[in-house]
Each structure stands twice: as C-alpha cells, then as structure tokens.
Design a protein around this motif. Structure first.
Motif, PDB file in Angstrom:
ATOM      1  N   ALA A 196      -4.404   5.814   4.230  1.00  0.00           N
ATOM      2  CA  ALA A 196      -5.076   6.879   4.984  1.00  0.00           C
ATOM      3  C   ALA A 196      -6.472   7.133   4.451  1.00  0.00           C
ATOM      4  N   LYS A 197      -6.634   7.054   3.130  1.00  0.00           N
ATOM      5  CA  LYS A 197      -7.964   7.292   2.553  1.00  0.00           C
ATOM      6  C   LYS A 197      -8.918   6.165   2.931  1.00  0.00           C
TER       7      LYS A 197
ATOM      8  N   TRP B 250      -4.629   3.871  10.853  1.00  0.00           N
ATOM      9  CA  TRP B 250      -5.355   4.179  12.086  1.00  0.00           C
ATOM     10  C   TRP B 250      -6.456   5.193  11.789  1.00  0.00           C
ATOM     11  N   THR B 251      -7.542   5.107  12.556  1.00  0.00           N
ATOM     12  CA  THR B 251      -8.645   6.040  12.397  1.00  0.00           C
ATOM     13  C   THR B 251      -9.211   6.437  13.749  1.00  0.00           C
TER      14      THR B 251
ATOM     15  N   VAL C  43      -4.904   7.982   9.406  1.00  0.00           N
ATOM     16  CA  VAL C  43      -3.464   8.040   9.176  1.00  0.00           C
ATOM     17  C   VAL C  43      -3.011   6.788   8.437  1.00  0.00           C
ATOM     18  N   GLY C  44      -2.101   6.958   7.481  1.00  0.00           N
ATOM     19  CA  GLY C  44      -1.434   5.841   6.839  1.00  0.00           C
ATOM     20  C   GLY C  44       0.067   6.059   6.886  1.00  0.00           C
TER      21      GLY C  44
ATOM     22  N   CYS D  86       0.820  -1.213   0.000  1.00  0.00           N
ATOM     23  CA  CYS D  86       0.000   0.000   0.000  1.00  0.00           C
ATOM     24  C   CYS D  86       0.850   1.257   0.000  1.00  0.00           C
ATOM     25  N   THR D  87       0.304   2.309  -0.580  1.00  0.00           N
ATOM     26  CA  THR D  87       0.874   3.635  -0.398  1.00  0.00           C
ATOM     27  C   THR D  87       0.287   4.235   0.874  1.00  0.00           C
ATOM     28  N   ALA D  88       1.000   5.185   1.444  1.00  0.00           N
ATOM     29  CA  ALA D  88       0.506   5.824   2.663  1.00  0.00           C
ATOM     30  C   ALA D  88      -0.808   6.544   2.412  1.00  0.00           C
ATOM     31  N   ARG D  89      -0.911   7.237   1.276  1.00  0.00           N
ATOM     32  CA  ARG D  89      -2.119   8.025   1.021  1.00  0.00           C
ATOM     33  C   ARG D  89      -3.338   7.128   0.797  1.00  0.00           C
TER      34      ARG D  89
END
Length: 411
Positions: free
Chosen positions: A289-290, A359-360, A368-369, A283-286
């Motif tokens: 996070a999405k 995390w959410t 957050v990613g 996964c990418t961080a963005r």
C-alpha cells in the motif's frame, strides 16, 4: 515499522487485528467475513490516503500450524509482483536511465536479435512485445532466471507483436533483463535498493525474505496446492496445450511440462530457488500500500520524492484500449492494468493469482495493498474479486469523509 492510527479508530471484529479509521467500517467487515478467525490461512489489508495509513488490518494464520498473522507477515503475491518490478523500471526511467519510447535494444543490445530491434520499452511494459510464450522446456529451466532472460533476448516475436497479450511470466524476465542491462544488478537487489529502502519498508522482497528480515514469509496453503503439485496436473495441462489457439493462449504463457513441481515441498522452489519478477514477490500489505501510495501522491513518500510527477502521469495513462488477447479485459498502462470495477476505473495497479494485489487512485489519493496465502479452489472466486469489492467502498469512504479535500486526477 508498525503503522499507528492518526485519529479515532474503529473497534475491530473478533479475529481481526490492527487499526482502521471509522469511515472504513464496510471494508473491515468484508475482510473480517473472509479471513477473521481463520486457523489455516490468513491475510493482510492496508489502505493509505494522501500518504498516511488509514487502515492496516490482518487476520488468520501464516501457516497450517497456526502461527498468527501479523502486520509484518508477507505473502507471495504472484502476478502482483509485476507492479513492483514495473516500479523498479519507473525509478530508473525517472533518473533518465531509460526512455519509454526508446528501443529496448538501445540498453540491452542482445535484445535486437530475432528482428526485435525496434520494440520499445513502452511496448514491452504494455504487453505488446510478442513474447508471451515461456521459452523453456522444463521447470528447471524456468527456475533459471538468467537463462530465461538470455532466451528472450534471442527470441523471435510471434504474430501478435504490437498487440496486447498478457506476458504472464515473460514480462518479469524482460523487465529484469532491461534493468540488469542498465544497472548491472539483478531484480532481487533492485527490489531492495530501488523500492524497499527508498520507501523505508522491509516488506517488499523478490523471493522468500532473507534471514534477519522483519518480514516473516507465510506458507502457501489450501486445497489447490496439492492439486497443482499432483501428477494429475501434467496430463490435464498437456490436453489443454492441444486446444485451439485462443483457448490455449493463456496456458502457453504460464505453463511448461512439470512446472507444478515448483510449488512442491516444505520450501517450494518458486519461493526459495529463483527470481521470478512476474510472480514470486513476497510483500506485506502495508508495504504494498505504501508503494502504491507514491503513485497516489504524485511521487511523494513521507514528503520526499520517490517518483517525479511526470513519471506518475505517464503510469496513469492507458497505453492501449485494445482488449488483451489472453485475458480479454485489462487495458494496459506501463506495467500496470485497469481494474474493471465501479469507482475503480480511474485507478490502476496489478492483481495476482488468488487475488493478492495493489492498487492506486491519484484522483482520491488512495492506495491499497492486499496479501494472503490461501490457495483454495473453493475460496478462489471470492479471493480473486475481493479487491474489486473493496476498492469502491474504500474510494467512497475516502471521498465522502468530511475532513478530506477534493482531489484532481494525475492523468
């Protein structure tokens, strides 16, 4: 698609690219100290607030050759993959295809073998199915995800049935078997059709991204990798397997003889030869996070429903307050766990080995990613705790920014 700043942005430290809103300066500084200017490894960090990107930064390199990390670089996230796999299950539950309180065997008849007919989806997702031990005798068997699903369906639960014990690898095959029974599709396809495409992202894959993907997979690098793939790992692990039960428990759920071989080579089998829904998501961080932003926004993504409010409320609820028998700390949600950090206790998500995770917190609207490719014995203690360090600062920034309204929790 590259995220873009929605308002004034913070000047970033040298070696860090992307953007961040000014209130997230402390989080940027922590990230920069750990990853800014690195030449042999890299990382990405993204934060969404009320479904909008407020921080999307990256630094370092995707491989030892020095290929620059970008916003589209994806890393293997180890056990944080479980959060993506759980999201697949929640999407299916949202459409009425799965009931959390129903027996798994209602959907997956083979699962009733071994006296498991009454084990519910809720018990499975909260690591209480009594099936934490890997049902394999070799690395080759571990790489055969269909075989692992079949063996778990035929298995007899152990004495910890009903009690929380981390199903380190088996939870992924269990979720995959359940999802396959309901849809006829494997988890790799479901990552795409149930998560990535509805979110409008490319950066969520099970295993290495396919040719033509915008996501560029990062190499696994660092001092821990050669140790894990060396001949020394087998006798050490063999000794550990002979230890008393409580000491041995964490190893039984993540190791079989020869498993270190799946990390070896320029194209390690763990990334290129299997579907490991509990461990080889890339996964990418963005994108991560999405995805967690859907939980932070009560199911909405870009103004459209991704999950229902009722499903988000179900995921926000702690299923058991008993300490995990292997990890000792987490309280389990439906496929997620709590974060033992100040100002993070009302949120949930999933961490992976070496610290990548998502995390959410529906109470603050924050998600957050964080992803990276560093397998370092030296850096591991810091990498594993980075999200715990970052989350309090991020939540504080989101809640104290003057223009941001107060929120209520989803639970």
């Amino acid at each position: 698609m590259e995220t873009t700043p929605q308002s004034a942005t913070l000047p970033l430290p040298s070696g860090v690219s992307g953007f961040a809103r000014p209130e997230y300066q402390r989080a940027v500084g922590i990230f920069a100290r750990l990853f800014g200017g690195r030449t042999g490894n890299g990382a990405g960090l993204a934060v969404y607030r009320d479904g909008e990107p407020v921080l999307d930064i990256w630094a370092g390199a995707a491989d030892e050759a020095g290929t620059p990390w970008t916003g589209n670089t994806g890393a293997m996230i180890y056990s944080a993959s479980k959060g993506v796999s759980a999201t697949v299950i929640h999407r299916l539950a949202d459409r009425g295809l799965i009931d959390y309180s129903a027996p798994v065997a209602d959907y997956w008849p083979e699962f009733a073998a071994g006296g498991k007919g009454s084990i519910t989806v809720r018990q499975l997702l909260s690591h209480r199915a009594g099936l934490s031990a890997i049902p394999a005798r070799s690395a080759a068997e571990v790489l055969d995800h269909r075989l692992m699903e079949e063996r778990l369906a035929a298995a007899t639960p152990d004495h910890l049935l009903g009690k929380p014990i981390y199903h380190g690898l088996t939870i992924g095959w269990l979720m995959a078997g359940l999802a396959r029974a309901v849809t006829g599709k494997d988890m790799r396809e479901l990552y795409r059709t149930e998560v990535a495409e509805p979110l409008g992202v490319d950066g969520i894959h099970l295993g290495y991204p396919p040719a033509g993907s915008r996501t560029q997979g990062a190499d696994l690098v660092g001092s821990a990798r050669p140790v894990m793939t060396s001949r020394l790992a087998t006798p050490v692990a063999g000794f550990a397997r002979a230890l008393p039960g409580p000491t041995r428990a964490p190893l039984r759920m993540i190791y079989v003889p020869g498993l270190e071989s799946i990390f070896a080579g320029d194209q390690p089998p763990i990334l290129h030869q299997t579907q490991l829904p509990a461990g080889n998501g890339v996964c990418t961080a963005r994108a991560l996070a999405k995805m967690y932003g859907a939980y932070a926004c009560y199911g909405l993504v870009d103004g459209k429903p991704f999950l229902s409010t009722d499903t988000v409320r179900a995921t926000a609820k702690i299923e058991t307050y008993q300490l995990d028998r292997a990890l000792a700390v987490p309280f389990w949600h439906l496929g997620f766990h709590t974060f033992p950090a100040p100002r993070a206790l009302h949120g949930y998500g999933h961490l992976g080995a070496f610290g990548s995770g998502g995390w959410t917190d529906p109470g603050s609207g924050v998600s957050v990613g964080f992803v990276h490719n560093r397998m370092s014995a030296v850096w591991a203690p810091l990498d594993m705790t980075l999200l715990a360090m970052l989350v309090p600062s991020i939540v504080r920034s989101a809640r104290t920014a003057a223009e941001l309204p107060a929120r209520t929790t989803a639970a």
